[in-house]
Design a protein around this motif. Structure first.
Motif, PDB file in Angstrom:
ATOM      1  N   GLY A  23       0.822  -1.208   0.000  1.00  0.00           N
ATOM      2  CA  GLY A  23       0.000   0.000   0.000  1.00  0.00           C
ATOM      3  C   GLY A  23       0.851   1.250   0.000  1.00  0.00           C
ATOM      4  O   GLY A  23       0.580   2.215  -0.703  1.00  0.00           O
ATOM      5  N   LYS A  24       1.921   1.225   0.795  1.00  0.00           N
ATOM      6  CA  LYS A  24       2.827   2.370   0.884  1.00  0.00           C
ATOM      7  C   LYS A  24       3.545   2.595  -0.453  1.00  0.00           C
ATOM      8  O   LYS A  24       3.666   3.714  -0.922  1.00  0.00           O
ATOM      9  CB  LYS A  24       3.847   2.098   1.996  1.00  0.00           C
ATOM     10  N   GLU A  65       2.513   1.722  -3.362  1.00  0.00           N
ATOM     11  CA  GLU A  65       1.545   2.188  -4.354  1.00  0.00           C
ATOM     12  C   GLU A  65       1.373   3.706  -4.263  1.00  0.00           C
ATOM     13  O   GLU A  65       1.349   4.401  -5.268  1.00  0.00           O
ATOM     14  CB  GLU A  65       0.205   1.495  -4.096  1.00  0.00           C
ATOM     15  N   LYS A  66       1.302   4.223  -3.034  1.00  0.00           N
ATOM     16  CA  LYS A  66       1.152   5.661  -2.826  1.00  0.00           C
ATOM     17  C   LYS A  66       2.382   6.411  -3.328  1.00  0.00           C
ATOM     18  O   LYS A  66       2.274   7.452  -3.973  1.00  0.00           O
ATOM     19  CB  LYS A  66       0.919   5.966  -1.348  1.00  0.00           C
ATOM     20  N   ASN A 124       2.493   6.442  -7.095  1.00  0.00           N
ATOM     21  CA  ASN A 124       1.519   7.411  -7.596  1.00  0.00           C
ATOM     22  C   ASN A 124       2.135   8.800  -7.670  1.00  0.00           C
ATOM     23  O   ASN A 124       1.981   9.511  -8.664  1.00  0.00           O
ATOM     24  CB  ASN A 124       0.324   7.453  -6.637  1.00  0.00           C
ATOM     25  N   GLU A 128       1.136  14.405  -0.963  1.00  0.00           N
ATOM     26  CA  GLU A 128       1.791  13.100  -0.948  1.00  0.00           C
ATOM     27  C   GLU A 128       0.972  12.125  -0.123  1.00  0.00           C
ATOM     28  O   GLU A 128       0.140  12.531   0.677  1.00  0.00           O
ATOM     29  CB  GLU A 128       3.182  13.199  -0.320  1.00  0.00           C
ATOM     30  N   SER A 159      -1.466   9.598   1.690  1.00  0.00           N
ATOM     31  CA  SER A 159      -2.917   9.406   1.775  1.00  0.00           C
ATOM     32  C   SER A 159      -3.682  10.646   1.329  1.00  0.00           C
ATOM     33  O   SER A 159      -4.785  10.546   0.785  1.00  0.00           O
ATOM     34  CB  SER A 159      -3.314   9.032   3.204  1.00  0.00           C
ATOM     35  N   GLU A 208      -3.885  10.466  -2.415  1.00  0.00           N
ATOM     36  CA  GLU A 208      -4.875   9.451  -2.793  1.00  0.00           C
ATOM     37  C   GLU A 208      -6.287  10.007  -2.671  1.00  0.00           C
ATOM     38  O   GLU A 208      -7.124   9.820  -3.554  1.00  0.00           O
ATOM     39  CB  GLU A 208      -4.746   8.219  -1.876  1.00  0.00           C
ATOM     40  N   ILE A 251      -7.021  12.556  -5.467  1.00  0.00           N
ATOM     41  CA  ILE A 251      -7.105  11.888  -6.774  1.00  0.00           C
ATOM     42  C   ILE A 251      -8.494  11.261  -6.933  1.00  0.00           C
ATOM     43  O   ILE A 251      -9.123  11.370  -7.985  1.00  0.00           O
ATOM     44  CB  ILE A 251      -5.983  10.834  -6.938  1.00  0.00           C
ATOM     45  N   LYS A 252      -8.991  10.624  -5.849  1.00  0.00           N
ATOM     46  CA  LYS A 252     -10.329  10.028  -5.884  1.00  0.00           C
ATOM     47  C   LYS A 252     -11.395  11.092  -6.083  1.00  0.00           C
ATOM     48  O   LYS A 252     -12.324  10.939  -6.871  1.00  0.00           O
ATOM     49  CB  LYS A 252     -10.610   9.264  -4.580  1.00  0.00           C
ATOM     50  N   HIS A 293     -11.297  12.354  -9.649  1.00  0.00           N
ATOM     51  CA  HIS A 293     -11.793  11.318 -10.543  1.00  0.00           C
ATOM     52  C   HIS A 293     -13.326  11.242 -10.479  1.00  0.00           C
ATOM     53  O   HIS A 293     -13.994  11.105 -11.500  1.00  0.00           O
ATOM     54  CB  HIS A 293     -11.173   9.973 -10.184  1.00  0.00           C
TER      55      HIS A 293
END
Length: 191
Positions: free
Chosen positions: A138-139, A141-142, A145, A175, A177, A180, A183-184, A187
């Motif tokens: 998970g880390k 992936e962030k 990104n 940066e 969370s 993330e 971005i959501k 989107h």
């Protein structure tokens, strides 16, 4: 009439009307919002209470933005406003305000990374418990990104200064969370 910041025109705590017993005062004065746009730097100086001066940015195209994880700050170009939690109209009109999420040019940070031989964190092989490896995935992936954004040429950032009050648009790059989350949100808005 003029813009006023008084509380005389408001209702009482109980909901009853207040009787207006005096005129507006100079110290209750309010002014129109700056509505700072993206463009060649244009700043108006305004005399305020106490003889002080406020720098009202009417147009800005650059700002100082920090990359907190590496502790560096660079002056970079503002590209566009992408998200604003308070008002969608501010996104449509590309208005710079405190808390706005914007796209900035990533070249100054990319150049810094090249000069200092800084590389994005690579995958490390970890043969421990599955739970730990899931957390690390998970880390990673962030982080990936974030570095994808840097390589694409534009990065999401948040404005922390008040352009209409200080005449600057400074902030930090999103940066982890927080990145993330936005971005959501962006989107979702596009769909």
């Amino acid at each position: 009439m003029g813009i006023s910041r008084d509380s005389i025109h408001k209702k009482r705590l109980t909901g009853g009307k207040k009787r207006i017993w005096r005129k507006k005062r100079k110290h209750e004065i309010g002014r129109q919002g700056a509505n700072t746009k993206i463009g060649v730097k244009q700043i108006a100086k305004i005399r305020v209470r106490g003889g002080n001066i406020k720098n009202r940015a009417l147009k800005l195209d650059h700002g100082n933005f920090s990359l907190i994880s590496i502790s560096i700050t660079r002056k970079t170009r503002i590209l566009s406003v992408v998200y604003n939690s308070s008002n969608n109209e501010l996104v449509r009109t590309n208005t710079l305000v405190k808390g706005a999420i914007i796209f900035i040019d990533s070249n100054p940070f990319k150049n810094w990374a090249k000069q200092n031989n800084y590389q994005a964190p690579k995958e490390r092989k970890n043969l421990k418990i599955d739970e730990k490896s899931n957390l690390n995935n998970g880390k990673k992936e962030k982080e990936s990104n974030f570095w994808e954004q840097i390589n694409s040429g534009k990065v999401l950032a948040r404005i922390c200064s008040r352009p209409g009050q200080t005449g600057r648009s400074d902030g930090y790059i999103l940066e982890g969370s927080e990145l993330e989350f936005y971005i959501k949100k962006i989107h979702k808005k596009k769909l």
